[in-house]
Design a protein around this motif. Structure first.
Motif, short mmCIF file in Angstrom:
data_model
loop_
_atom_site.label_atom_id
_atom_site.label_comp_id
_atom_site.label_asym_id
_atom_site.label_seq_id
_atom_site.Cartn_x
_atom_site.Cartn_y
_atom_site.Cartn_z
N GLN A 65 0.67 -0.06 -4.61
CA GLN A 65 0.26 -1.27 -5.31
C GLN A 65 -0.92 -1.88 -4.56
O GLN A 65 -1.20 -1.50 -3.42
CB GLN A 65 1.43 -2.26 -5.38
CG GLN A 65 2.60 -1.71 -6.18
CD GLN A 65 3.77 -2.68 -6.20
OE1 GLN A 65 3.62 -3.87 -5.96
NE2 GLN A 65 4.94 -2.16 -6.47
N ASP A 66 -1.62 -2.80 -5.18
CA ASP A 66 -2.77 -3.43 -4.53
C ASP A 66 -2.30 -4.20 -3.30
O ASP A 66 -1.26 -4.86 -3.32
CB ASP A 66 -3.46 -4.40 -5.49
CG ASP A 66 -4.16 -3.68 -6.63
OD1 ASP A 66 -4.50 -2.49 -6.46
OD2 ASP A 66 -4.36 -4.30 -7.69
N TYR A 67 -3.06 -4.10 -2.23
CA TYR A 67 -2.75 -4.81 -1.00
C TYR A 67 -4.07 -5.28 -0.38
O TYR A 67 -5.14 -4.82 -0.74
CB TYR A 67 -1.96 -3.92 -0.03
CG TYR A 67 -2.77 -2.75 0.50
CD1 TYR A 67 -3.40 -2.82 1.73
CD2 TYR A 67 -2.90 -1.59 -0.24
CE1 TYR A 67 -4.16 -1.76 2.22
CE2 TYR A 67 -3.65 -0.52 0.23
CZ TYR A 67 -4.28 -0.62 1.45
OH TYR A 67 -5.02 0.43 1.90
N PHE A 68 -3.96 -6.20 0.56
CA PHE A 68 -5.13 -6.76 1.22
C PHE A 68 -4.92 -6.73 2.72
O PHE A 68 -3.82 -7.05 3.18
CB PHE A 68 -5.36 -8.20 0.74
CG PHE A 68 -6.56 -8.84 1.36
CD1 PHE A 68 -7.82 -8.60 0.85
CD2 PHE A 68 -6.44 -9.65 2.48
CE1 PHE A 68 -8.93 -9.18 1.43
CE2 PHE A 68 -7.54 -10.23 3.06
CZ PHE A 68 -8.79 -9.99 2.53
N GLY A 90 0.82 -1.21 0.00
CA GLY A 90 0.00 0.00 0.00
C GLY A 90 0.85 1.26 0.00
O GLY A 90 0.52 2.24 -0.66
N GLU A 104 -7.82 -4.14 1.69
CA GLU A 104 -7.84 -2.81 1.07
C GLU A 104 -8.56 -1.79 1.96
O GLU A 104 -9.48 -2.12 2.69
CB GLU A 104 -8.59 -2.94 -0.26
CG GLU A 104 -8.45 -1.79 -1.18
CD GLU A 104 -9.15 -2.07 -2.51
OE1 GLU A 104 -9.83 -1.16 -2.99
OE2 GLU A 104 -9.02 -3.19 -3.02
#
Length: 146
Positions: A34-37, A30, A39
């Motif tokens: 970039q995409d992260y989980f 994040g 979110e």
């Protein structure tokens, strides 16, 4: 800033991944935009502003800082290393603070009395909250909230 880096590098130092951004439960991605989980839980602006008001420069500087080899310590580590109070000594210090009570009695005290005793225990130098909670048989969270 060191705490953020410490958190991101924990999985690396534990040998779980080779790079901070490889750990799937980390907020590191994040910060790298970039995409992260999961979110939506990260407010990266607060930290990135310490590196620069220019977003591109802040991201670059943060990434360099975050991935730099270091010997950062966090509070729990610093207390443990500086004092190194063994459980036996910590138990004796706790007994000195609780007076006529036994350690076993702490858990069954009325809430307000227990909070007062736990507050005194928290002030002991060299005894970490985790160590005190273990000795007293209470959760670290209960001790923290006291």
């Amino acid at each position: 800033m060191r705490v953020i880096r410490y958190i991101h590098q924990n999985p690396v130092k534990a040998g779980m991944v080779s790079r901070p951004f490889d750990y799937e439960w980390s907020s590191c991605l994040g910060y790298y935009e970039q995409d992260y989980f999961p979110e939506g839980l990260l407010e990266s602006e607060f930290v990135l502003k310490y590196f620069s008001d220019n977003r591109v420069a802040a991201l670059r500087r943060f990434k360099e800082f975050n991935e730099r080899k270091n010997e950062d310590k966090c509070l729990e580590d610093m207390v443990r290393e500086s004092a190194k109070v063994r459980d036996e000594a910590a138990r004796e210090e706790i007994k000195g603070v609780i007076g006529d009570l036994t350690i076993a009695q702490i858990k069954s005290l009325p809430r307000d009395e227990r909070k007062e005793v736990l507050r005194k225990v928290k002030k002991l130098g060299g005894v970490s909250m985790r160590q005190a909670a273990r000795i007293l048989g209470v959760s670290p969270n209960l001790l923290f909230k006291a």
